[in-house]
Scaffold this motif. Structure first.
Motif, short mmCIF file in Angstrom:
data_model
loop_
_atom_site.label_atom_id
_atom_site.label_comp_id
_atom_site.label_asym_id
_atom_site.label_seq_id
_atom_site.Cartn_x
_atom_site.Cartn_y
_atom_site.Cartn_z
N LEU A 146 -0.41 -5.96 -3.90
CA LEU A 146 -1.47 -6.06 -2.90
C LEU A 146 -2.14 -7.43 -2.94
O LEU A 146 -2.75 -7.85 -1.98
CB LEU A 146 -2.54 -4.99 -3.15
N ARG A 147 -1.99 -8.12 -4.06
CA ARG A 147 -2.61 -9.45 -4.16
C ARG A 147 -1.66 -10.50 -3.58
O ARG A 147 -1.27 -11.44 -4.24
CB ARG A 147 -2.96 -9.76 -5.61
N SER A 169 2.14 2.10 -3.23
CA SER A 169 1.05 2.18 -4.24
C SER A 169 1.32 1.20 -5.37
O SER A 169 1.09 1.49 -6.54
CB SER A 169 0.95 3.60 -4.83
N TRP A 170 1.84 0.03 -5.01
CA TRP A 170 2.21 -0.98 -6.02
C TRP A 170 1.09 -2.02 -6.06
O TRP A 170 1.16 -3.03 -5.39
CB TRP A 170 3.55 -1.61 -5.67
N THR A 171 0.06 -1.75 -6.86
CA THR A 171 -1.18 -2.52 -6.81
C THR A 171 -0.99 -4.03 -7.00
O THR A 171 -1.56 -4.80 -6.24
CB THR A 171 -2.18 -1.98 -7.85
N ARG A 178 0.85 -1.21 0.00
CA ARG A 178 0.00 0.00 0.00
C ARG A 178 0.88 1.26 0.00
O ARG A 178 0.61 2.21 -0.72
CB ARG A 178 -0.88 0.04 1.25
#
Ligand code: ZN
Length: 348
Positions: free
Chosen positions: A346-347, A341-343, A338
């Motif tokens: 996040l998974r 901001s490394w989407t 988060r």
């Protein structure tokens, strides 16, 4: 790790093309995927790669250079003069390679770096297949790779253009700190970060000396209040340290959505203090973990950092529930994703 905080003590994970395709209880998974070959990992832990959200990777080459000093003397008498003498693109290339070996060996797969000659760092990271958010440190005096902050910012823009769309490397904008960057420069670095749609990475409220000097020159303002007044705090801010923050500062950090990179070992080594992390977490601040550079730690091992974070806040607050094991695991993994901001990360 998932939003429901499920822990599968007798679990199984399906890996397809090097990616996690599914996970669940072992019996359910065997029933769902009867044709898949199975590898027994009994006795091992399967967990997400850790994200070191604040480091200066090439500083592994300065490890042990100056121990047992406070930040000001450490920086001014040893680190900055040595950087002026020794840091060049080759130093960064070999330093980052060595740092990555240390990070990979201790479970870190992604890091956020603030240093110089970051193009050499980016080439090394991309070659190794690690992930990193890399930024040139912008500061109000000449650095090893730029005579002026303007030149450093031009380098950053060039780097962002060169590495745009790369899966392993992203570029951030790093302002060194509120005590080494003028208000005008801080506004410029934030504007550049917004233009590049990237993270604005900055050291904030690391020492009592920083807090006192900013308060003395700005009618009692804390570093956090000062940055808020400049209107440069938001969800793209990655604020390293935040040790000298009070309840009002923590509210500001939470309201602005600032991400805090907590560096417990570095804060202890340099006798900077203990960040009020338990209060930050209670107030909804996204707190991630970092090692800082190896010269102020003296290693890049995130397991040691998790242990340190889990212990010191219990002792400091006299609360055995402060910074629980799962909180700390989140700080080292999903909170880090988060913060950067490394989407895709996040998974996890
Ligand atoms: Zn740092």
């Amino acid at each position: 790790m998932d939003q429901e905080k499920n822990i599968f003590s007798d679990g199984a994970m399906l890996v397809k093309n090097g990616k996690i395709a599914d996970l669940g209880g072992a019996a359910d998974m065997k029933e769902m995927y009867p044709d898949e070959s199975c590898q027994d990992m009994c006795g091992d832990i399967i967990m997400p790669g850790m994200i070191n959200t604040h480091t200066h990777a090439p500083m592994v080459l300065f490890r042990g250079l100056a121990d047992d000093l406070p930040l000001k003397a450490w920086l001014e008498k040893y680190i900055w003069p040595m950087e002026k003498k020794m840091v060049n693109a080759d130093f960064v290339k070999w330093g980052v390679r060595l740092a990555m070996m240390e990070m990979i060996a201790s479970g870190t797969t992604c890091f956020s770096d603030m240093y110089f000659f970051e193009d050499a760092a980016a080439e090394a990271v991309n070659g190794a297949g690690m992930r990193a958010l890399l930024g040139e440190g912008v500061i109000d005096f000449p650095t090893p790779d730029a005579a002026t902050p303007e030149e450093e910012m031009r380098r950053l823009s060039d780097l962002a253009a060169k590495w745009k769309g790369n899966d392993n490397v992203r570029i951030s904008v790093c302002a060194h700190s509120p005590y080494t960057c003028s208000p005008d420069l801080l506004l410029k670095t934030k504007k550049l970060a917004d233009k590049l749609k990237t993270v604005h990475h900055i050291h904030v409220a690391e020492t009592k000396g920083e807090r006192d000097s900013i308060a003395a020159s700005l009618s009692g303002e804390s570093p956090v209040k000062f940055l808020q007044r400049l209107d440069i705090l938001d969800a793209s801010t990655l604020a390293a340290h935040c040790v000298w923050t009070d309840a009002e500062d923590i509210n500001i950090l939470a309201e602005c959505g600032v991400n805090v990179a907590h560096n417990p070992s570095s804060n202890l080594k340099l006798a900077s203090g203990t960040a009020p992390v338990a209060d930050m977490l209670k107030n909804g601040v996204n707190v991630s973990l970092g090692t800082d550079g190896a010269a102020s730690n003296n290693n890049l091992d995130m397991f040691r950092e998790m242990r340190m974070a889990a212990l010191i806040h219990k002792g400091a607050s006299l609360d055995p529930e402060a910074c629980g094991a799962y909180d700390v695991l989140e700080m080292a993994t999903i909170n880090g994703a988060r913060a950067l901001s490394w989407t895709p990360l996040l998974r996890t």
